[in-house]
Design a protein around this motif. Structure first.
Motif, PDB file in Angstrom:
ATOM      1  N   UNK A  57      -6.236  -1.967   7.832  1.00  0.00           N
ATOM      2  CA  UNK A  57      -5.487  -2.391   6.654  1.00  0.00           C
ATOM      3  C   UNK A  57      -5.788  -1.647   5.373  1.00  0.00           C
ATOM      4  N   UNK A  58      -5.163  -0.518   5.169  1.00  0.00           N
ATOM      5  CA  UNK A  58      -5.331   0.252   3.926  1.00  0.00           C
ATOM      6  C   UNK A  58      -4.877  -0.605   2.743  1.00  0.00           C
ATOM      7  N   UNK A  59      -5.502  -0.406   1.610  1.00  0.00           N
ATOM      8  CA  UNK A  59      -5.127  -1.158   0.413  1.00  0.00           C
ATOM      9  C   UNK A  59      -4.404  -0.293  -0.614  1.00  0.00           C
ATOM     10  N   UNK A  60      -4.343   1.007  -0.356  1.00  0.00           N
ATOM     11  CA  UNK A  60      -3.655   1.943  -1.249  1.00  0.00           C
ATOM     12  C   UNK A  60      -2.919   2.991  -0.420  1.00  0.00           C
ATOM     13  N   UNK A  61      -1.919   3.605  -1.024  1.00  0.00           N
ATOM     14  CA  UNK A  61      -1.196   4.686  -0.341  1.00  0.00           C
ATOM     15  C   UNK A  61      -2.117   5.872  -0.074  1.00  0.00           C
TER      16      UNK A  61
ATOM     17  N   UNK B 201       0.401  -3.935  -0.024  1.00  0.00           N
ATOM     18  CA  UNK B 201      -0.426  -3.203  -0.991  1.00  0.00           C
ATOM     19  C   UNK B 201      -0.731  -4.015  -2.243  1.00  0.00           C
ATOM     20  N   UNK B 202       0.027  -5.078  -2.475  1.00  0.00           N
ATOM     21  CA  UNK B 202      -0.248  -5.969  -3.608  1.00  0.00           C
ATOM     22  C   UNK B 202      -1.242  -7.064  -3.237  1.00  0.00           C
ATOM     23  N   UNK B 203      -1.620  -7.125  -1.971  1.00  0.00           N
ATOM     24  CA  UNK B 203      -2.579  -8.118  -1.517  1.00  0.00           C
ATOM     25  C   UNK B 203      -1.976  -9.390  -0.960  1.00  0.00           C
ATOM     26  N   UNK B 204      -0.651  -9.492  -0.968  1.00  0.00           N
ATOM     27  CA  UNK B 204       0.006 -10.688  -0.444  1.00  0.00           C
ATOM     28  C   UNK B 204      -0.029 -10.670   1.081  1.00  0.00           C
ATOM     29  N   UNK B 205      -0.356 -11.809   1.666  1.00  0.00           N
ATOM     30  CA  UNK B 205      -0.481 -11.912   3.120  1.00  0.00           C
ATOM     31  C   UNK B 205       0.823 -12.356   3.764  1.00  0.00           C
TER      32      UNK B 205
END
Length: 164
Positions: free
Chosen positions: A66-70, A115-119
């Motif tokens: 799960x990458x958090x940024x591009x 990428x905004x953290x929403x599940x």
């Protein structure tokens, strides 16, 4: 739910179509591939970068990373030659995942964060079809850019894949 083999077929199609597009883009002049055509991602290169990075993010989600940024810290946008080298093996990894999942696994629930953290939670097959559809959408945009630049784009419709 759909069988794993249908997903493999669509992922194979996406790899095939992406390969054709990369081959056609390699024939463009540097000024053409980098030209800002006022599209959502600029031009041909920007759109290809977007598809590649999105594919990379989705693969990391399926692999449990799960990458958090591009882009990673300090990582530059991938140049065209990097796309040509790294994209096909990345697409192969999607196919290997689906083969490992099998029919039961592609129907299993899949939870990820955008990428905004929403599940979000959905069946794996839905997210996998999104990956293929997302790439198809942006390849289509790139085809229009080829025409704007005065070039004939490759024929990448799903029908052509099945007829080869």
């Amino acid at each position: 739910m759909i069988p794993a083999q249908v997903l493999v077929d669509h992922l194979n199609y996406s790899k095939w179509a992406t390969g054709l597009l990369l081959e056609a883009a390699a024939a463009l002049e540097p000024g053409e591939i980098e030209r800002d055509l006022k599209s959502a991602y600029g031009g041909v290169l920007g759109t290809l970068q977007h598809i590649f990075l999105a594919d990379r993010i989705w693969l990391s989600r399926f692999e449990g990373r799960g990458r958090t940024t591009m882009l990673d810290d300090g990582e530059a946008m991938p140049e065209f030659e990097r796309l040509r080298m790294e994209w096909p093996p990345l697409l192969d990894r999607f196919q290997a995942l689906v083969a490992d999942f099998g029919d039961a696994g592609v129907g299993a629930e899949f939870t990820y964060r955008n990428l905004s953290g929403k599940q979000f939670t959905m069946p794996r097959w839905q997210a996998l079809l999104h990956v293929v559809n997302h790439a198809t959408l942006h390849r289509g945009q790139t085809m229009a850019m080829f025409r704007q630049l005065g070039h004939k784009p490759p024929a990448t419709d799903l029908l052509f894949y099945f007829q080869r």
